[in-house]
Design a protein around this motif. Structure first.
Motif, PDB file in Angstrom:
ATOM      1  N   LYS A  50       0.818  -1.222   0.000  1.00  0.00           N
ATOM      2  CA  LYS A  50       0.000   0.000   0.000  1.00  0.00           C
ATOM      3  C   LYS A  50       0.851   1.272   0.000  1.00  0.00           C
ATOM      4  CE  LYS A  50      -1.958  -1.178   3.891  1.00  0.00           C
ATOM      5  NZ  LYS A  50      -1.144  -2.371   4.198  1.00  0.00           N
ATOM      6  N   SER A  51       1.805   1.357   0.946  1.00  0.00           N
ATOM      7  CA  SER A  51       2.637   2.570   1.014  1.00  0.00           C
ATOM      8  C   SER A  51       3.499   2.699  -0.237  1.00  0.00           C
ATOM      9  CB  SER A  51       3.541   2.543   2.252  1.00  0.00           C
ATOM     10  OG  SER A  51       2.761   2.584   3.422  1.00  0.00           O
ATOM     11  N   THR A  52       3.982   1.559  -0.727  1.00  0.00           N
ATOM     12  CA  THR A  52       4.785   1.589  -1.953  1.00  0.00           C
ATOM     13  C   THR A  52       3.954   2.157  -3.101  1.00  0.00           C
ATOM     14  OG1 THR A  52       5.992  -0.353  -1.189  1.00  0.00           O
ATOM     15  CG2 THR A  52       6.167   0.166  -3.531  1.00  0.00           C
ATOM     16  N   PHE A  92       2.505  11.334   4.758  1.00  0.00           N
ATOM     17  CA  PHE A  92       3.319  10.165   5.083  1.00  0.00           C
ATOM     18  C   PHE A  92       2.790   9.390   6.281  1.00  0.00           C
ATOM     19  CE2 PHE A  92       6.023  12.502   2.325  1.00  0.00           C
ATOM     20  CZ  PHE A  92       6.633  11.499   1.586  1.00  0.00           C
ATOM     21  N   GLN A  93       3.180   8.092   6.330  1.00  0.00           N
ATOM     22  CA  GLN A  93       2.762   7.229   7.438  1.00  0.00           C
ATOM     23  C   GLN A  93       3.275   7.824   8.757  1.00  0.00           C
ATOM     24  OE1 GLN A  93       3.236   3.198   6.192  1.00  0.00           O
ATOM     25  NE2 GLN A  93       2.588   2.302   8.116  1.00  0.00           N
ATOM     26  N   ASP A  94       4.503   8.351   8.747  1.00  0.00           N
ATOM     27  CA  ASP A  94       5.009   9.105   9.891  1.00  0.00           C
ATOM     28  C   ASP A  94       5.086  10.556   9.459  1.00  0.00           C
ATOM     29  OD1 ASP A  94       5.569   6.780  11.494  1.00  0.00           O
ATOM     30  OD2 ASP A  94       7.191   6.396  10.075  1.00  0.00           O
ATOM     31  N   LEU A 182      -3.335   9.797   1.577  1.00  0.00           N
ATOM     32  CA  LEU A 182      -3.032   9.772   3.014  1.00  0.00           C
ATOM     33  C   LEU A 182      -2.670   8.355   3.440  1.00  0.00           C
ATOM     34  CD1 LEU A 182      -5.892  12.035   4.446  1.00  0.00           C
ATOM     35  CD2 LEU A 182      -3.564  12.695   3.822  1.00  0.00           C
ATOM     36  N   ASP A 183      -1.557   8.237   4.173  1.00  0.00           N
ATOM     37  CA  ASP A 183      -1.091   6.927   4.619  1.00  0.00           C
ATOM     38  C   ASP A 183      -1.335   6.772   6.114  1.00  0.00           C
ATOM     39  OD1 ASP A 183       0.000   4.433   4.616  1.00  0.00           O
ATOM     40  OD2 ASP A 183       1.911   5.027   3.715  1.00  0.00           O
ATOM     41  N   GLU A 184      -2.373   6.049   6.458  1.00  0.00           N
ATOM     42  CA  GLU A 184      -2.746   5.758   7.840  1.00  0.00           C
ATOM     43  C   GLU A 184      -2.906   7.018   8.700  1.00  0.00           C
ATOM     44  OE1 GLU A 184      -0.940   2.424   9.669  1.00  0.00           O
ATOM     45  OE2 GLU A 184      -0.352   1.512   7.780  1.00  0.00           O
ATOM     46  N   PRO A 185      -3.849   7.898   8.319  1.00  0.00           N
ATOM     47  CA  PRO A 185      -4.035   9.130   9.086  1.00  0.00           C
ATOM     48  C   PRO A 185      -4.461   8.887  10.532  1.00  0.00           C
ATOM     49  CG  PRO A 185      -5.794   8.867   7.464  1.00  0.00           C
ATOM     50  CD  PRO A 185      -4.749   7.845   7.148  1.00  0.00           C
TER      51      PRO A 185
HETATM   52 MG   LIG Z   1       2.412   1.183   4.805  1.00  0.00          MG
END
Ligand SMILES: [Mg+2]
Ligand SMILES: Nc1ncnc2c1ncn2[C@@H]1O[C@H](COP(=O)(O)OP(=O)(O)OP(=O)(O)O)[C@@H](O)[C@H]1O
Length: 259
Positions: A50-52, A92-94, A182-185
């Protein structure tokens, strides 16, 4: 409320997108589309790509194969800053904040083409003073919307994890994006604030017409606001459908929910 029975233009389209990392196929021939004004969820187990996929869309990494279109144009091999300039912005996730800077300065950072930063204007204050004032006001409004205005002069490092996520969303809105990735808001965010983040996302779609692609493990939050869901597994698109269809999908249950 999901948008229904409304004909919309395709905002983002992926065709057979692949990404290899030294022998590992992290994304394996993914195709899908997101229509303008939709909120689409991207879910799947840890390591499913997913993030990729978000990095490939945002141009921070280059695909091994396939094509990516944004607003009808091929952006597959454009550099990340050009994709950003076109209004496709990734969180970003972070949160990638500048922790020693104030909330206001963090929010002001991404603004494009500031006159005071262009050599030919810099010496003449009158060219950029008004613009700078307008930007500060806009940043103040963004912070207000996410409930952080009163903290504008604090360092970003003083915020809770959830507030940092909100600050990052506020900041990504400064460039007037057409679409946010959005990555894991809601990851690591207390329940109340997590609800606020998702309510804010729904409001941005409704009031500002922003299109969203959201990766999120907390499905109870995500499924409240999305129109459509894509499920990834081992780099491939495993399933797609409305939240109700995904909940009823046996294959998805098996790989994602583990039953
Ligand atoms: Mg991820
Ligand atoms: N830069 C990289 N170099 C090598 N392998 C990578 C790189 N980035 C990701 N991977 C690998 O690609 C696969 C997919 O990772 P990715 O981070 O996209 O998963 P994800 O679906 O976002 O997972 P999570 O839900 O845990 O965030 C994983 O096996 C990961 O180890």
């Amino acid at each position: 409320m999901p948008l229904q029975n409304v004909w919309l233009d395709t905002m983002l389209e992926l065709k057979d997108v692949r990404k290899d990392f030294d022998g590992l196929r992290a994304v394996d021939g993914v195709s899908f589309g997101v229509d303008e004004g939709q909120i689409v969820g991207l879910i799947g187990p840890n390591g499913s790509g997913k993030s990729t996929l978000l990095s490939l869309i945002a141009g921070t990494i280059e695909p091994t194969g396939g094509q990516i279109f944004f607003a009808g144009e091929d952006i597959t091999h454009l550099p990340a800053n050009e994709i950003f300039q076109r209004g496709l912005v990734r969180g970003f996730q972070d949160p990638s904040l500048f922790f020693q800077m104030t909330l206001l300065d963090n929010t002001l950072l991404p603004i494009k083409n500031q006159r005071g930063e262009q050599a030919r204007y810099a010496p003449w204050r009158r060219f950029w003073q008004q613009e700078e004032h307008d930007h500060s006001q806009k940043a103040g409004n963004m912070l207000e919307q996410v409930g952080l205005r009163e903290h504008f002069d604090k360092s970003a490092s003083d915020l809770s994890g959830g507030q940092m996520k909100l600050l990052e969303i506020a900041r990504s809105l400064m460039g007037d994006p057409r679409m946010l990735l959005l990555d894991e808001p809601a990851a690591g965010v207390a329940p109340k604030l997590a609800h606020e983040i998702f309510a804010y996302i729904a409001m941005l779609r409704r009031d500002a017409g922003v299109t969203f692609l959201i990766v999120e493990h907390r499905l109870e939050l995500l499924f409240n606001i999305v129109d459509y869901v894509y499920v990834m597994h081992n780099g491939k698109r495993l399933a797609h459908g409305t939240p109700d269809e995904i909940i009823d999908n046996d294959e998805v249950r098996e790989v994602y929910f583990g039953d």
